[in-house]
Design a protein around this motif. Structure first.
Motif, PDB file in Angstrom:
ATOM      1  N   UNK A 196       9.828  14.445   9.728  1.00 32.80           N
ATOM      2  CA  UNK A 196      10.672  14.122   9.826  1.00 32.80           C
ATOM      3  C   UNK A 196      11.368  14.468  11.890  1.00 32.80           C
ATOM      4  N   UNK A 197      10.234  15.301  12.350  1.00 29.61           N
ATOM      5  CA  UNK A 197      10.198  15.835  13.272  1.00 29.61           C
ATOM      6  C   UNK A 197       9.886  15.147  14.483  1.00 29.61           C
ATOM      7  N   UNK A 198       9.294  13.877  14.200  1.00 30.69           N
ATOM      8  CA  UNK A 198       8.664  12.788  15.121  1.00 30.69           C
ATOM      9  C   UNK A 198      10.602  11.780  15.269  1.00 30.69           C
ATOM     10  N   UNK A 199      10.485  11.208  13.520  1.00 28.07           N
ATOM     11  CA  UNK A 199      11.323  10.711  13.623  1.00 28.07           C
ATOM     12  C   UNK A 199      12.258  10.801  14.087  1.00 28.07           C
ATOM     13  N   UNK A 200      12.962  12.145  14.466  1.00 25.66           N
ATOM     14  CA  UNK A 200      13.960  12.568  15.014  1.00 25.66           C
ATOM     15  C   UNK A 200      13.927  12.509  16.489  1.00 25.66           C
ATOM     16  N   UNK A 201      13.109  12.847  16.458  1.00 23.97           N
ATOM     17  CA  UNK A 201      12.929  12.897  18.282  1.00 23.97           C
ATOM     18  C   UNK A 201      12.191  11.215  18.860  1.00 23.97           C
ATOM     19  N   UNK A 202      11.830  10.205  18.151  1.00 23.51           N
ATOM     20  CA  UNK A 202      12.095   9.338  18.933  1.00 23.51           C
ATOM     21  C   UNK A 202      13.218   8.431  18.249  1.00 23.51           C
ATOM     22  N   UNK A 203      14.222   8.770  17.245  1.00 25.58           N
ATOM     23  CA  UNK A 203      15.648   8.621  17.528  1.00 25.58           C
ATOM     24  C   UNK A 203      16.512   9.124  18.858  1.00 25.58           C
ATOM     25  N   UNK A 204      16.047   9.740  19.025  1.00 23.13           N
ATOM     26  CA  UNK A 204      17.051  10.819  20.135  1.00 23.13           C
ATOM     27  C   UNK A 204      16.772  10.089  21.558  1.00 23.13           C
ATOM     28  N   UNK A 255      -1.216   3.566   8.124  1.00 22.80           N
ATOM     29  CA  UNK A 255      -1.015   4.714   8.352  1.00 22.80           C
ATOM     30  C   UNK A 255       0.067   5.120   9.268  1.00 22.80           C
ATOM     31  N   UNK A 256       0.242   3.982  10.429  1.00 20.43           N
ATOM     32  CA  UNK A 256       2.059   5.172  10.805  1.00 20.43           C
ATOM     33  C   UNK A 256       3.061   4.964  10.336  1.00 20.43           C
ATOM     34  N   UNK A 257       3.482   4.244   9.046  1.00 20.97           N
ATOM     35  CA  UNK A 257       4.879   4.200   8.759  1.00 20.97           C
ATOM     36  C   UNK A 257       4.288   5.546   7.880  1.00 20.97           C
ATOM     37  N   UNK A 258       3.014   5.882   7.426  1.00 17.35           N
ATOM     38  CA  UNK A 258       2.922   7.383   6.414  1.00 17.35           C
ATOM     39  C   UNK A 258       3.262   8.366   6.990  1.00 17.35           C
ATOM     40  N   UNK A 259       2.865   8.298   8.368  1.00 16.94           N
ATOM     41  CA  UNK A 259       3.034   9.109   9.284  1.00 16.94           C
ATOM     42  C   UNK A 259       4.192   9.311   9.462  1.00 16.94           C
ATOM     43  N   UNK A 282       0.954  -1.267   0.049  1.00 12.60           N
ATOM     44  CA  UNK A 282       0.007  -0.140  -0.275  1.00 12.60           C
ATOM     45  C   UNK A 282       0.793   1.362   0.267  1.00 12.60           C
ATOM     46  N   UNK A 283       1.735   1.177   0.772  1.00  3.26           N
ATOM     47  CA  UNK A 283       2.489   2.640   0.538  1.00  3.26           C
ATOM     48  C   UNK A 283       3.332   2.202  -0.545  1.00  3.26           C
ATOM     49  N   UNK A 284       3.953   1.757  -1.335  1.00  2.02           N
ATOM     50  CA  UNK A 284       4.847   1.656  -2.324  1.00  2.02           C
ATOM     51  C   UNK A 284       3.910   2.882  -3.534  1.00  2.02           C
ATOM     52  N   UNK A 285       2.581   2.419  -3.653  1.00  2.00           N
ATOM     53  CA  UNK A 285       1.886   3.225  -4.617  1.00  2.00           C
ATOM     54  C   UNK A 285       1.537   4.240  -4.112  1.00  2.00           C
TER      55      UNK A 285
END
Length: 194
Positions: free
Chosen positions: A153-161, A144-148, A36-39
């Motif tokens: 980017x800011x969420x990914x940055x925060x989760x990463x930290x 949905x979560x992967x798409x979000x 679904x995502x790659x579409x």
């Protein structure tokens, strides 16, 4: 040699998962969500590292979705750390887990993670703090979560930290201190309630 930590890129291109190719790991849910995502995000690729008796079923599923050029099953690798460093997002869709080492390794290098809300995973991932959780086997929720995450980017940055804290949270000294507290509390209760 010092292990490298992950830098979070602006764009998500490479999603990975690490685990035996076994029905317990539920890679089927990940493959269906990825379709679904790659579409919507045609530049995405997915690599699932691991080997097991579900390989043939996964290959058939990937082929039926015509995703052989987007989803890779290279087998097991010796240097998982390097694969984690080179990925943009880690997805761990298990039906159940004990202590999920692969999930902890991904978090320790600061890779943003998405995991199913199964036993084991929920003991490691603090949803919205150091990773994201989705209901077990829920293809739409995972999509949905992967798409979000792709779009935030800011969420990914925060989760990463925060994900990098997993090493300190589960190092042996911390675990032994927790066991000591449990044992001490338990023996106090036994002594108080003969």
């Amino acid at each position: 040699p010092k292990k490298k930590k992950k830098k979070i890129p602006e764009n998500v291109k490479h999603i990975i998962s690490v685990g035996r190719l076994d029905s317990q790991k539920d890679h089927k849910t990940l493959v269906c969500a990825f379709a679904k995502l790659v579409a919507v995000y045609p530049n995405l690729s997915l690599t699932i590292y691991g080997e097991g008796h579900e390989r043939q079923n996964l290959e058939k599923l990937i082929s039926s979705l015509v995703l052989e050029e987007k989803i890779y099953l290279p087998g097991t690798i010796k240097n998982t750390h390097e694969a984690l460093i080179n990925a943009d997002l880690f997805v761990f869709p298990s039906l159940y887990e004990g202590f999920p080492n692969a999930l902890c390794e991904a978090m320790a290098v600061g890779l943003p993670v998405i995991a199913s809300s199964c036993s084991g995973n929920v003991d490691i991932v603090r949803d919205g703090i150091d990773g994201r959780l989705f209901p077990i086997g829920d293809i739409q929720a995972l999509t949905s979560v992967v798409s979000e995450m792709i779009n935030d980017w800011q969420q990914r940055q925060s989760l990463s930290q925060h994900a990098k804290e997993v090493s300190a949270r589960f190092q042996s000294d911390s675990i032994f201190a927790l066991w000591d507290a449990v044992i001490e509390n338990g023996s106090n209760k036994i002594l108080k309630n003969p």
